[in-house]
Each structure stands twice: as C-alpha cells, then as structure tokens.
Design a protein around this motif. Structure first.
Motif, short mmCIF file in Angstrom:
data_model
loop_
_atom_site.label_atom_id
_atom_site.label_comp_id
_atom_site.label_asym_id
_atom_site.label_seq_id
_atom_site.Cartn_x
_atom_site.Cartn_y
_atom_site.Cartn_z
N ALA A 173 0.85 -1.20 0.00
CA ALA A 173 0.00 0.00 0.00
C ALA A 173 0.88 1.24 0.00
CB ALA A 173 -0.89 -0.01 1.24
N GLU A 174 0.63 2.15 -0.93
CA GLU A 174 1.38 3.40 -0.96
C GLU A 174 0.89 4.30 0.16
OE1 GLU A 174 1.47 7.04 -3.97
OE2 GLU A 174 2.39 5.22 -4.82
N VAL A 175 1.84 4.82 0.96
CA VAL A 175 1.46 5.66 2.11
C VAL A 175 1.97 7.09 2.01
CG1 VAL A 175 1.20 3.73 3.72
CG2 VAL A 175 3.45 4.80 3.44
N ALA A 176 2.89 7.35 1.10
CA ALA A 176 3.41 8.72 0.97
C ALA A 176 4.17 8.88 -0.34
CB ALA A 176 4.33 9.06 2.14
N VAL A 177 4.21 10.12 -0.82
CA VAL A 177 5.07 10.49 -1.93
C VAL A 177 5.87 11.68 -1.43
CG1 VAL A 177 5.21 11.36 -4.29
CG2 VAL A 177 3.43 9.71 -3.67
N LEU A 178 7.18 11.52 -1.34
CA LEU A 178 8.08 12.56 -0.82
C LEU A 178 9.24 12.72 -1.79
CD1 LEU A 178 7.99 11.34 2.86
CD2 LEU A 178 6.98 13.46 2.02
N GLY A 179 9.40 13.91 -2.34
CA GLY A 179 10.41 14.10 -3.36
C GLY A 179 10.02 13.26 -4.57
N ASN A 180 10.99 12.56 -5.14
CA ASN A 180 10.72 11.71 -6.29
C ASN A 180 10.43 10.26 -5.91
OD1 ASN A 180 11.12 13.66 -8.37
ND2 ASN A 180 13.31 13.60 -7.89
N HIS A 181 10.33 9.98 -4.62
CA HIS A 181 10.12 8.60 -4.17
C HIS A 181 8.68 8.35 -3.73
CE1 HIS A 181 14.57 8.65 -3.77
NE2 HIS A 181 14.44 7.38 -4.10
N ARG A 182 8.23 7.14 -3.97
CA ARG A 182 6.94 6.66 -3.46
C ARG A 182 7.25 5.68 -2.33
NH1 ARG A 182 2.86 8.02 -6.82
NH2 ARG A 182 3.47 8.79 -8.85
N PHE A 183 6.51 5.83 -1.23
CA PHE A 183 6.77 5.02 -0.03
C PHE A 183 5.59 4.09 0.23
CE2 PHE A 183 9.42 8.65 0.07
CZ PHE A 183 10.62 8.19 0.60
N MET A 184 5.92 2.84 0.58
CA MET A 184 4.88 1.83 0.76
C MET A 184 5.10 1.05 2.06
SD MET A 184 5.49 1.75 -2.97
CE MET A 184 6.97 1.00 -2.63
N ARG A 185 3.98 0.47 2.51
CA ARG A 185 3.98 -0.44 3.67
C ARG A 185 3.38 -1.73 3.23
NH1 ARG A 185 0.61 1.56 8.29
NH2 ARG A 185 0.35 3.35 7.01
#
Length: 185
Positions: A173-185
């Motif tokens: 599950a994507e939880v954040a987009v910060l800068g050019n990165h997508r963050f998932m859990r």
C-alpha cells in the motif's frame, strides 16, 4: 613529554574533579602523541574512591558511529539528489526496517547491507569523499537522534518511478510520496 608517563599529582591535589576532567580533555586536544599517554590521577580525600586511570589520548576526531555512517551512506547513494524531506524519508525507511528486524537485520548497518535491499550495496558504487558525505552524515545523526517525524508513516519500501520499474510495488500500500520517491507499507 612524548611516550612518557606524566605525573600531575601535586597539581591535582588542589583541583576539583571537574577541573581534573577539564585538564585531561584539554590535554587530549593539545597533545598529538605517537603512542598512548598515561595520566595517573589520584583523587585526594574526602572522596572515597581513589582510582588510577589509564587513558589513551588522541586528537583525532572520533570516528562516526557505525550506524550513522551506514545510514549516511544509504542516504547519499539512495537520495542525494532529493530535497531534504526525501532524504529524511529514505533514512526513516532504513530505521523502520531496523526497528522491525526486516529480513532479519536488526541494526542500521545490517539493514543497509542486507542482501538485495538497497541497489547501491551490490553495484560497487563510487565512494564519496569526506566532504561529499558530510551533509548526509550530519543528516543521519539528526535522524538517529529523533529530530524528524516519520512522514513515511512506517513505510518499509520506496522507489523512484522515474528510475526503476518496481514490479514488486503493487504488493504494498502506498502511504506517501516525498520528493521523487513513493513510499509503501
């Protein structure tokens, strides 16, 4: 007096413990001995404990803690072109993985160098100079000290969609987009 024992006993009988500590610290900053310098300290009464201390004195700046160095290298190689919030987020994911012993790695260094977790660790990258790494090292120390909020919401994964095809990303599950990165859990 290089390589010899120095006896400060007469002077120290009139000094407080904090003054003695300050004197030893100043000596450590002043002398550049080729070998260990031994300073004998006897604390006079009314202090109950009397102890002889053997302490090597060096003026070299202490090496960074392994965790801060490993985290700095990961930030440098994974996010050096990102804005600050992106670099912090990459550092935070590393800490999140260490906190949950992801893939069995429970320290920051073990997490960074776990097999096939961060691409730069298996690609033989160019190592940064001290000046190039310093901003990442300063940031790593702040992250380890808890100065930043985890804006990744506990993410354990991230990728830059402009640089890689993250075939595995659909499993999380994507939880954040910060800068050019997508963050998932």
């Amino acid at each position: 007096m290089r390589g010899e024992e120095m006896n400060f006993e007469p002077m120290m009988k009139m000094m407080s413990l904090s003054s003695i500590g300050l004197m030893i610290w100043i000596a450590a900053q002043t002398f550049t001995p080729p070998k260990e310098v031994v300073v004998y300290v006897e604390v006079p009464a009314p202090v109950v404990v009397t102890q002889v201390i053997h302490a090597p004195i060096s003026t070299a700046r202490p090496a960074p803690r392994p965790d801060s160095l490993c985290l700095a290298l990961n930030i440098y190689h994974e996010a050096r072109g990102e804005p600050l919030k992106g670099q912090v987020a990459v550092g935070q994911v590393t800490l999140n993985r260490a906190a949950v012993a992801y893939k069995g790695a429970s320290s920051v260094c073990d997490t960074v160098f776990a097999r096939k977790q961060f691409s730069w660790t298996h690609e033989d990258p160019r190592q940064p100079s001290g000046a190039e790494l310093r901003p990442s090292l300063d940031l790593a120390r702040k992250i380890l000290a808890g100065r930043y909020i985890d804006r990744t919401h506990g993410a354990l994964h991230y990728y830059n969609p402009h640089k890689v095809d993250a075939w595995w990303a659909d499993s999380y599950a994507e939880v954040a987009v910060l800068g050019n990165h997508r963050f998932m859990r």
